[in-house]
Design an enzyme around this catalytic site. Structure first.
Site, PDB file in Angstrom:
ATOM      1  N   ASP A 405       0.819  -1.212   0.000  1.00 49.75           N
ATOM      2  CA  ASP A 405       0.000   0.000   0.000  1.00 49.75           C
ATOM      3  C   ASP A 405       0.852   1.261   0.000  1.00 49.75           C
ATOM      4  O   ASP A 405       0.551   2.235   0.685  1.00 49.75           O
ATOM      5  CB  ASP A 405      -0.987  -0.007   1.176  1.00 49.75           C
ATOM      6  CG  ASP A 405      -2.232   0.833   0.872  1.00 49.75           C
ATOM      7  OD1 ASP A 405      -2.430   1.214  -0.307  1.00 49.75           O
ATOM      8  OD2 ASP A 405      -2.995   1.124   1.806  1.00 49.75           O
ATOM      9  N   LYS A 407       1.879   4.636  -1.077  1.00 50.19           N
ATOM     10  CA  LYS A 407       1.232   5.794  -1.710  1.00 50.19           C
ATOM     11  C   LYS A 407       1.677   7.029  -0.955  1.00 50.19           C
ATOM     12  O   LYS A 407       2.229   6.926   0.163  1.00 50.19           O
ATOM     13  CB  LYS A 407      -0.281   5.655  -1.689  1.00 50.19           C
ATOM     14  CG  LYS A 407      -0.886   5.388  -0.319  1.00 50.19           C
ATOM     15  CD  LYS A 407      -2.396   5.252  -0.447  1.00 50.19           C
ATOM     16  CE  LYS A 407      -3.020   4.750   0.827  1.00 50.19           C
ATOM     17  NZ  LYS A 407      -4.462   4.568   0.687  1.00 50.19           N
ATOM     18  N   ASN A 410       0.934   7.428   2.755  1.00 48.49           N
ATOM     19  CA  ASN A 410       1.555   6.537   3.735  1.00 48.49           C
ATOM     20  C   ASN A 410       3.035   6.817   3.930  1.00 48.49           C
ATOM     21  O   ASN A 410       3.707   6.133   4.689  1.00 48.49           O
ATOM     22  CB  ASN A 410       1.347   5.073   3.332  1.00 48.49           C
ATOM     23  CG  ASN A 410      -0.072   4.609   3.604  1.00 48.49           C
ATOM     24  OD1 ASN A 410      -0.794   5.257   4.359  1.00 48.49           O
ATOM     25  ND2 ASN A 410      -0.470   3.512   2.991  1.00 48.49           N
TER      26      ASN A 410
HETATM   27  C1  C58 Z   1      -1.560  10.681   7.341  1.00 50.24           C
HETATM   28  N1  C58 Z   1      -1.719  10.199   6.004  1.00 50.24           N
HETATM   29  S1  C58 Z   1      -2.292   4.263   9.588  1.00 50.24           S
HETATM   30  C2  C58 Z   1      -2.804  10.377   8.165  1.00 50.24           C
HETATM   31  N2  C58 Z   1      -3.125   8.971   8.201  1.00 50.24           N
HETATM   32  C3  C58 Z   1      -2.418   8.091   8.938  1.00 50.24           C
HETATM   33  N3  C58 Z   1      -1.403   8.556   9.702  1.00 50.24           N
HETATM   34  C4  C58 Z   1      -0.641   7.690  10.425  1.00 50.24           C
HETATM   35  N4  C58 Z   1      -0.819   6.358  10.399  1.00 50.24           N
HETATM   36  C5  C58 Z   1      -1.844   5.892   9.677  1.00 50.24           C
HETATM   37  N5  C58 Z   1       2.361   9.360  12.845  1.00 50.24           N
HETATM   38  C6  C58 Z   1      -2.688   6.712   8.933  1.00 50.24           C
HETATM   39  C7  C58 Z   1      -3.746   5.949   8.316  1.00 50.24           C
HETATM   40  C8  C58 Z   1      -3.634   4.588   8.612  1.00 50.24           C
HETATM   41  C9  C58 Z   1      -4.587   3.550   8.189  1.00 50.24           C
HETATM   42  C10 C58 Z   1      -5.876   4.176   7.761  1.00 50.24           C
HETATM   43  C11 C58 Z   1      -5.643   5.341   6.849  1.00 50.24           C
HETATM   44  C12 C58 Z   1      -4.892   6.455   7.538  1.00 50.24           C
HETATM   45  C13 C58 Z   1       0.404   8.261  11.254  1.00 50.24           C
HETATM   46  C14 C58 Z   1       1.249   7.443  11.994  1.00 50.24           C
HETATM   47  C15 C58 Z   1       2.226   8.030  12.775  1.00 50.24           C
HETATM   48  C16 C58 Z   1       1.548  10.154  12.125  1.00 50.24           C
HETATM   49  C17 C58 Z   1       0.553   9.634  11.323  1.00 50.24           C
HETATM   50  C18 C58 Z   1      -1.308  12.179   7.292  1.00 50.24           C
HETATM   51  C19 C58 Z   1      -0.773  12.717   8.595  1.00 50.24           C
HETATM   52  C20 C58 Z   1       0.556  12.555   8.939  1.00 50.24           C
HETATM   53  C21 C58 Z   1       1.035  13.053  10.150  1.00 50.24           C
HETATM   54  C22 C58 Z   1       0.184  13.739  10.993  1.00 50.24           C
HETATM   55  C23 C58 Z   1      -1.135  13.923  10.637  1.00 50.24           C
HETATM   56  C24 C58 Z   1      -1.616  13.424   9.429  1.00 50.24           C
END
Ligand code: C58
Length: 622
Positions: A405, A407, A410
């Site tokens: 996955d 992209k 991620n």
């Molecule tokens: C980020 N694309 S696991 C938001 N989404 C996610 N962020 C993180 N882990 C995951 N530190 C996601 C999603 C997952 C599975 C379902 C779909 C979304 C994450 C892990 C650790 C930060 C984020 C965008 C984002 C990055 C950083 C901060 C806020 C948003």
């Protein structure tokens, strides 16, 4: 059941780019009940693809994995220069999130109104070492255990989720065979990956899943030598498997013997290991959403440190295969720990209705967000990200994990600008070189042609996705840009996208260098056997590709190369780099409904709780 995380993000400032980069629904098809969002696949794909998809989907079951944690210590290493040219604040984004359940859904209008997150103060105290890796010690090499790290913890609990099936005195457990194994009932080889066979835990009899109910020979409870022989060079199957038909009628889940007591922790007195619960955390923001999961930014009240929290509704994972993917997620966290470019796990806990993974927080946002502001990246920047991602993928591949996955969403950036991959929910584990699998899953824009063709596939799909992602970084749009098709309903469908991926010759913008064009053509070869990274020399072909000539790979893996861009983080809790689309989404979790909980077999989730002991002892110190 097909699962997908419909996460569309749109930045009104760059609508075309957005459209082009989008198409970001992670999907997974299990069994033959195939729908994409609210569309039945049968009406959405042409017959050929549909049949292949269903065939693939029937074959194997999925596993999944997930996330980790991170940290945010401002490190005064004086390494990175801010290079963000665009000082503008984030615009509103749209999200076409397919909700995990209606109660957690937000409507389209409110999604479109999402605004930037405000800055918040981080109340953490963090040590330098942790900003690099999950554990407070630095491993000798990426992936090596840290001093004092007890790796058995990752397996605890996960094992107990296996169901047992009783037939004729046998107690069968689904099993993955590493060696050639033959079915004691039909004598045929037990083919394929995943848990393709059953093994009696008493007499060790091996049978196909599909044959286990037909076994006449009663269990002797004495050990019978299983028909299992060493694999040979031609061991991999080319024949299709018969679809295993699953019927629950005679399946009797049995309580399993409790796991062996945990070995003593190096850091704690026995019995002192604390468990976490929801009350320990303040829920700050929704930051992401997938088909199975919602991801929150949370604060551990006691330490004021911030984490990402992946929340999964148990009601969505209550059959065997789905539970397998939760296990896989935990296993991949195990594999990922101590690698600088993969997020790590802080803890796991549960409520009657939900599972929680607490993950290290990576605070620089994701590459999607940065691409939305930068439009396209200089080759030097794209090279750096592609190289770090390659190391992360190669690390997973060497350990038998297909990530599946990759992209822009991620790929997270830490406070220095190094990447970290998150979301192990689509991973496939236990894959050896040359092994293949066939589950139809991924995110449409990044799905490799071999998956769409319904072929068996292996690690090649990750290199394809890296090609798509690198193209997006360099060109500022997807290689399968459907922007011009937006007004034509026929051309704005997933079927059309899949057709384009399968058939369209990819055009490389003339503005790119010869080396960049060559690396893109290499990764985006529709034939996985000829694809860059997939030939005899494997990863070495990537390392030696002219596009990566300036990369010092060993330095890079040690995080000794200064990233080209340092996310601008004002304070410890600066949210300016985060996608704003979830800002107005309520952060609370809906109350548990008795009717929903009544249908959940809680025994499936026994042992899910987990605390990363090294992190916890660290918290005790601060
Ligand atoms: C980020 N694309 S696991 C938001 N989404 C996610 N962020 C993180 N882990 C995951 N530190 C996601 C999603 C997952 C599975 C379902 C779909 C979304 C994450 C892990 C650790 C930060 C984020 C965008 C984002 C990055 C950083 C901060 C806020 C948003």
């Amino acid at each position: 059941m097909i699962v997908m995380s419909n996460m569309f993000r749109g930045n009104p400032l760059h609508t075309d780019l957005q459209k082009s980069l989008n198409t970001k629904n992670s999907l997974r098809i299990d069994r033959s009940d195939v729908t994409i969002g609210d569309k039945r696949l049968s009406s959405s794909l042409d017959n050929v693809i549909r049949d292949k998809v269903i065939r693939s989907a029937k074959g194997l079951l999925e596993t999944n994995l997930d996330d980790l944690f991170s940290d945010e210590e401002p490190k005064n290493l004086g390494v990175s220069e801010p290079t963000l040219r665009d000082g503008s604040k984030c615009g509103s984004l749209t999200s076409d999130a397919s909700c995990d359940t209606d109660s957690d859904c937000i409507d389209d209008a409110s999604r479109e109104q999402r605004k930037c997150m405000g800055a918040r103060r981080f109340g953490h105290i963090l040590r330098r070492v942790l900003s690099r890796n999950v554990f407070p010690n630095v491993p000798a090499a990426p992936g090596m255990p840290c001093a004092g790290e007890d790796r058995s913890i990752y397996r605890r609990g996960a094992r107990r989720w296996r169901k047992l099936y009783r037939v004729n005195g046998h107690i069968f457990q689904a099993k993955r065979f590493n060696r050639r194994a033959f079915c004691a009932f039909c004598q045929d080889r037990i083919w394929g990956l995943g848990r393709q066979g059953f093994k009696c835990i008493q007499c060790k009899l091996l049978v196909h899943k599909k044959c286990h109910k037909l076994v006449q020979r009663p269990c002797s409870s004495e050990h019978v030598d299983p028909i299992e022989v060493k694999d040979d060079a031609n061991g991999e199957g080319t024949l299709g498997r018969a679809a295993s038909v699953r019927s629950r009628a005679e399946e009797l889940p049995l309580p399993e013997t409790p796991p062996a007591p945990a070995p003593p922790s190096h850091d704690l007195e026995p019995g002192s290991q604390r468990q976490y619960s929801l009350e320990d955390f303040e829920l700050i923001r929704v930051i992401g959403r997938g088909s199975y999961a919602k991801v929150l930014m949370v604060e551990l009240k006691r330490t004021r440190r911030v984490y990402a929290m992946k929340v999964i509704k148990k009601a969505l994972v209550t059959d065997d295969e789905d539970i397998d993917w939760v296990q896989t997620e935990k296993h991949v966290f195990e594999t990922a720990s101590n690698h600088p470019f993969l997020v790590g796990l802080h803890s796991c806990f549960q409520t009657p209705s939900r599972l929680f993974f607490v993950i290290e927080f990576v605070r620089g946002g994701d590459l999607m967000f940065h691409m939305q502001r930068q439009r396209r990246l200089p080759e030097e920047h794209a090279r750096f990200y592609a190289a770090e991602i390659s190391l992360a993928l190669h690390f997973l591949h060497e350990r038998g994990v297909i990530y599946r996955d990759l992209k822009l969403d991620n790929v997270l950036l830490d406070h220095e600008g190094h990447i970290k991959l998150t979301d192990y929910g689509m991973c496939k584990e236990g894959v050896r070189p040359g092994d293949t699998t066939s589950t139809f899953c991924g995110t449409p824009n990044y799905i490799a042609p071999e998956i769409l063709r319904g072929e068996e596939y292996g690690f090649s799909v990750d290199w394809w996705a890296l090609g798509v992602l690198t193209y997006e970084m360099l060109a500022g749009r997807s290689p399968f840009d459907l922007a011009h098709a937006a007004d034509s309903p026929d051309q704005n469908t997933e079927d059309y996208l899949f057709q384009v991926i399968l058939e369209k010759t990819i055009r490389i913008p003339r503005s790119l260098s010869v080396k960049a064009a060559s690396v893109l053509k290499g990764f985006l070869n529709k034939n996985p056997a000829e694809r860059l990274g997939c030939c005899d020399n494997g990863f070495l072909d990537i390392v030696n590709h002219p596009f990566f000539k300036s990369i010092e790979w060993e330095m890079l893996e040690q995080k000794q190369v200064v990233p080209p861009f340092k996310p601008r983080l004002e304070g410890e809790r600066d949210l300016a780099n985060f996608p704003p689309e979830f800002t107005e989404e309520p952060v609370h979790l809906t109350p548990d409904l008795d009717t929903v909980i009544a249908d959940i077999d809680q025994s499936e989730f026994e042992g899910f709780e987990y605390v990363n002991p090294l992190l916890m002892s660290l918290e005790d110190c601060v």
